[in-house]
Design an enzyme around this catalytic site. Structure first.
Site, PDB file in Angstrom:
ATOM      1  N   ARG A 167      83.820  97.516 -18.520  1.00 52.93           N
ATOM      2  CA  ARG A 167      82.688  97.968 -17.689  1.00 52.93           C
ATOM      3  C   ARG A 167      83.003  97.821 -16.197  1.00 52.93           C
ATOM      4  O   ARG A 167      82.655  98.688 -15.385  1.00 52.93           O
ATOM      5  CB  ARG A 167      81.440  97.149 -18.041  1.00 52.93           C
ATOM      6  CG  ARG A 167      80.227  97.587 -17.246  1.00 52.93           C
ATOM      7  CD  ARG A 167      78.959  96.974 -17.788  1.00 52.93           C
ATOM      8  NE  ARG A 167      77.798  97.542 -17.126  1.00 52.93           N
ATOM      9  CZ  ARG A 167      76.884  96.814 -16.493  1.00 52.93           C
ATOM     10  NH1 ARG A 167      76.984  95.500 -16.456  1.00 52.93           N
ATOM     11  NH2 ARG A 167      75.853  97.401 -15.918  1.00 52.93           N
TER      12      ARG A 167
ATOM     13  N   HIS B 246      82.780 100.730 -13.329  1.00 54.12           N
ATOM     14  CA  HIS B 246      82.046 100.661 -12.060  1.00 54.12           C
ATOM     15  C   HIS B 246      83.003 100.797 -10.872  1.00 54.12           C
ATOM     16  O   HIS B 246      82.667 101.413  -9.866  1.00 54.12           O
ATOM     17  CB  HIS B 246      81.251  99.348 -11.972  1.00 54.12           C
ATOM     18  CG  HIS B 246      80.022  99.362 -12.835  1.00 54.12           C
ATOM     19  ND1 HIS B 246      78.899  98.608 -12.561  1.00 54.12           N
ATOM     20  CD2 HIS B 246      79.733 100.034 -13.970  1.00 54.12           C
ATOM     21  CE1 HIS B 246      77.979  98.833 -13.502  1.00 54.12           C
ATOM     22  NE2 HIS B 246      78.466  99.673 -14.365  1.00 54.12           N
TER      23      HIS B 246
ATOM     24  N   ASN C  14      74.660  96.220 -10.266  1.00 53.43           N
ATOM     25  CA  ASN C  14      75.763  95.294 -10.519  1.00 53.43           C
ATOM     26  C   ASN C  14      75.337  93.831 -10.504  1.00 53.43           C
ATOM     27  O   ASN C  14      75.915  92.995 -11.189  1.00 53.43           O
ATOM     28  CB  ASN C  14      76.851  95.467  -9.451  1.00 53.43           C
ATOM     29  CG  ASN C  14      77.528  96.821  -9.567  1.00 53.43           C
ATOM     30  OD1 ASN C  14      77.682  97.340 -10.662  1.00 53.43           O
ATOM     31  ND2 ASN C  14      77.930  97.378  -8.438  1.00 53.43           N
TER      32      ASN C  14
ATOM     33  N   HIS D 249      80.114 101.267 -25.400  1.00 52.40           N
ATOM     34  CA  HIS D 249      78.980 100.427 -25.819  1.00 52.40           C
ATOM     35  C   HIS D 249      79.092 100.027 -27.296  1.00 52.40           C
ATOM     36  O   HIS D 249      78.142  99.524 -27.872  1.00 52.40           O
ATOM     37  CB  HIS D 249      77.653 101.135 -25.549  1.00 52.40           C
ATOM     38  CG  HIS D 249      77.320 101.233 -24.080  1.00 52.40           C
ATOM     39  ND1 HIS D 249      76.195 101.850 -23.595  1.00 52.40           N
ATOM     40  CD2 HIS D 249      77.990 100.783 -22.988  1.00 52.40           C
ATOM     41  CE1 HIS D 249      76.181 101.779 -22.268  1.00 52.40           C
ATOM     42  NE2 HIS D 249      77.265 101.145 -21.873  1.00 52.40           N
TER      43      HIS D 249
HETATM   44  C1  HEM Z   1      76.484 106.753 -19.598  1.00 53.56           C
HETATM   45  C2  HEM Z   1      75.981 105.990 -18.665  1.00 53.56           C
HETATM   46  C3  HEM Z   1      75.938 104.493 -18.764  1.00 53.56           C
HETATM   47  C4  HEM Z   1      74.855 103.713 -18.556  1.00 53.56           C
HETATM   48  C5  HEM Z   1      73.466 104.174 -18.150  1.00 53.56           C
HETATM   49  C6  HEM Z   1      75.264 102.350 -18.795  1.00 53.56           C
HETATM   50  C7  HEM Z   1      74.439 101.254 -18.662  1.00 53.56           C
HETATM   51  C8  HEM Z   1      74.762  99.986 -19.059  1.00 53.56           C
HETATM   52  C9  HEM Z   1      73.869  98.865 -19.017  1.00 53.56           C
HETATM   53  C10 HEM Z   1      72.437  98.894 -18.472  1.00 53.56           C
HETATM   54  C11 HEM Z   1      74.521  97.811 -19.548  1.00 53.56           C
HETATM   55  C12 HEM Z   1      73.964  96.397 -19.717  1.00 53.56           C
HETATM   56  C13 HEM Z   1      74.106  95.658 -18.388  1.00 53.56           C
HETATM   57  C14 HEM Z   1      73.367  94.359 -18.356  1.00 53.56           C
HETATM   58  O1  HEM Z   1      72.416  94.173 -19.098  1.00 53.56           O
HETATM   59  O2  HEM Z   1      73.740  93.494 -17.538  1.00 53.56           O
HETATM   60  C15 HEM Z   1      75.842  98.247 -19.912  1.00 53.56           C
HETATM   61  C16 HEM Z   1      76.803  97.447 -20.490  1.00 53.56           C
HETATM   62  C17 HEM Z   1      78.077  97.881 -20.749  1.00 53.56           C
HETATM   63  N1  HEM Z   1      78.623  99.099 -20.399  1.00 53.56           N
HETATM   64 FE1  HEM Z   1      77.604 100.718 -19.845  1.00 53.56          FE
HETATM   65  N2  HEM Z   1      76.582 102.324 -19.139  1.00 53.56           N
HETATM   66  C18 HEM Z   1      77.043 103.623 -19.123  1.00 53.56           C
HETATM   67  C19 HEM Z   1      78.338 104.025 -19.333  1.00 53.56           C
HETATM   68  C20 HEM Z   1      79.382 103.166 -19.569  1.00 53.56           C
HETATM   69  C21 HEM Z   1      80.771 103.526 -19.513  1.00 53.56           C
HETATM   70  C22 HEM Z   1      81.294 104.898 -19.095  1.00 53.56           C
HETATM   71  C23 HEM Z   1      81.491 102.421 -19.848  1.00 53.56           C
HETATM   72  C24 HEM Z   1      82.972 102.228 -19.912  1.00 53.56           C
HETATM   73  C25 HEM Z   1      83.845 103.168 -20.119  1.00 53.56           C
HETATM   74  C26 HEM Z   1      80.530 101.373 -20.131  1.00 53.56           C
HETATM   75  C27 HEM Z   1      80.840 100.119 -20.581  1.00 53.56           C
HETATM   76  C28 HEM Z   1      79.919  99.116 -20.806  1.00 53.56           C
HETATM   77  C29 HEM Z   1      80.230  97.881 -21.496  1.00 53.56           C
HETATM   78  C30 HEM Z   1      81.549  97.552 -22.177  1.00 53.56           C
HETATM   79  C31 HEM Z   1      79.077  97.088 -21.435  1.00 53.56           C
HETATM   80  C32 HEM Z   1      78.902  95.655 -21.939  1.00 53.56           C
HETATM   81  C33 HEM Z   1      79.344  94.726 -20.815  1.00 53.56           C
HETATM   82  C34 HEM Z   1      79.264  93.240 -21.138  1.00 53.56           C
HETATM   83  O3  HEM Z   1      78.930  92.852 -22.238  1.00 53.56           O
HETATM   84  O4  HEM Z   1      79.560  92.478 -20.201  1.00 53.56           O
HETATM   85  N3  HEM Z   1      79.274 101.850 -19.908  1.00 53.56           N
HETATM   86  N4  HEM Z   1      75.968  99.578 -19.603  1.00 53.56           N
END
Ligand code: HEM
Length: 319
Positions: free
Chosen positions: A69, A73, A91, A190
């Site tokens: 993630r 970003h 962030n 995800h």
């Molecule tokens: C399509 C649009 C996307 C949205 C709206 C989105 C939104 C989010 C949100 C809200 C979270 C949880 C953050 C939190 O609660 O602190 C999250 C977690 C995550 N996102 Fe996304 N995301 C998107 C696309 C992506 C992409 C493109 C990737 C990587 C290629 C990604 C990888 C991740 C990962 C691996 C997590 C878990 C992180 C952790 O456990 O520390 N996301 N995302």
């Protein structure tokens, strides 16, 4: 037995096709980045980065998700560059893994000081993280430099949000040169990691028709309706296999069990339904598309050549 053999053959065929595609893609769009960029200046860079990354994920498996993630970003808004980007609303208290990148950086600085950029370290870390948890591998193109000119709140405007509509998500990714298919494949990240209650609260209390009722009530147990103490409580983004990189994320969407609104809109009667169905049926296609899209995402206009700097410490501006 025959089915397993056939499946493995078709996986291999997909892999060969993916490699050919990756080669074509690399030669077409990556005039400046190159997989051999540090071959002479820091020949052990990749193995030096791999060690602290693997140690960190062995200690805490979620770190794999956090690093993938963080790279996402950083590609969209160069999050490593300015501490103020870390504090931008999407962030703040949310992106993790800065200290792991700092550890990898200090290991690399010991073998070749001032040579390898933080952005490259993060790109390699994301690939290594994917491999560690069962995801695909890809050849990381290198030669990014660290930007010095990030806008203080690009993260507010450019990063997708968990309540974005499908149209909005597609346009945000298109603005970065990524297609709807890339976006669906990348959202498959995800399949690992976690989200805080406040990011999916609205969805689980919406009583909407695009959420499974049982799933919603289970999620409500640890995510109270009123904003308060529980707003940071965590839930797995993939309820079936939260620690493994597989295609269960897409199978969940078919059952209306996507955690974020932005997950479920990918399968809600819109233009991306077919891609989600395809990935839910075919894990090989998902993994090879994910690798292709990660390479494309890693190429979103990074500073190269004489632009930008090589940071000494990733989370600080050079003195
Ligand atoms: C399509 C649009 C996307 C949205 C709206 C989105 C939104 C989010 C949100 C809200 C979270 C949880 C953050 C939190 O609660 O602190 C999250 C977690 C995550 N996102 Fe996304 N995301 C998107 C696309 C992506 C992409 C493109 C990737 C990587 C290629 C990604 C990888 C991740 C990962 C691996 C997590 C878990 C992180 C952790 O456990 O520390 N996301 N995302």
């Amino acid at each position: 037995m025959v089915t397993v053999f056939r499946n493995s053959l078709s996986c291999q065929a997909n892999r060969v096709a993916a490699v050919v595609m990756l080669l074509l893609l690399s030669s077409a769009c990556q005039a400046k980045l190159s997989s051999t960029f540090y071959e002479k200046s820091c020949p052990n860079a990749l193995s030096t980065i791999r060690k602290p990354i693997r140690t960190a994920i062995a200690r805490e498996r979620r770190m794999a998700a956090s690093l993938i993630r963080l790279h996402f970003h950083d590609c969209f808004v160069q999050v490593l560059v300015f501490p103020s980007e870390k504090l931008a609303p999407p962030n703040n208290h949310s992106v993790r893994g800065f200290e792991v990148i700092d550890q990898a950086k200090s290991a690399v600085e010991k073998v070749c000081p001032g040579v390898v950029s933080c952005a490259d370290i993060l790109a390699v870390a994301a690939r290594d993280a994917s491999v560690y948890v069962g995801g695909p591998s890809w050849t990381v193109k290198l030669g990014r430099r660290d930007s010095t000119t990030a806008s203080p709140c690009l993260a507010c405007s450019d990063l997708p949000r968990p309540n974005d509509s499908l149209k909005r998500l597609i346009s945000r990714f298109r603005a970065k040169g990524l297609s709807a298919r890339d976006m669906v494949a990348l959202s498959g990240a995800h399949t690992i990691g976690q989200a805080q209650c406040f990011t999916f609260q609205e969805r689980i209390y919406s009583n909407g028709s695009n959420i499974d009722a049982g799933f919603a009530s289970k999620r409500r147990l640890r995510c109270p309706a009123t904003p308060g103490d529980g707003k940071s409580n965590l839930a797995a983004l993939d309820l079936v296999t939260p620690n493994s990189f597989d295609n269960n994320y897409f199978k969940n969407l078919l059952q209306k069990k996507g955690l974020l609104q932005s997950d479920q809109v990918l399968f809600s009667g819109g233009s991306t339904d077919d891609i989600v169905s395809e990935y839910s049926r075919n894990p090989c296609t998902f993994k090879s598309d994910f690798a292709t899209a990660m390479i494309k995402m890693g190429n979103i206009k990074p500073p190269t050549g004489s632009a930008g700097i090589i940071r000494k410490i990733c989370s600080q501006v050079n003195n």
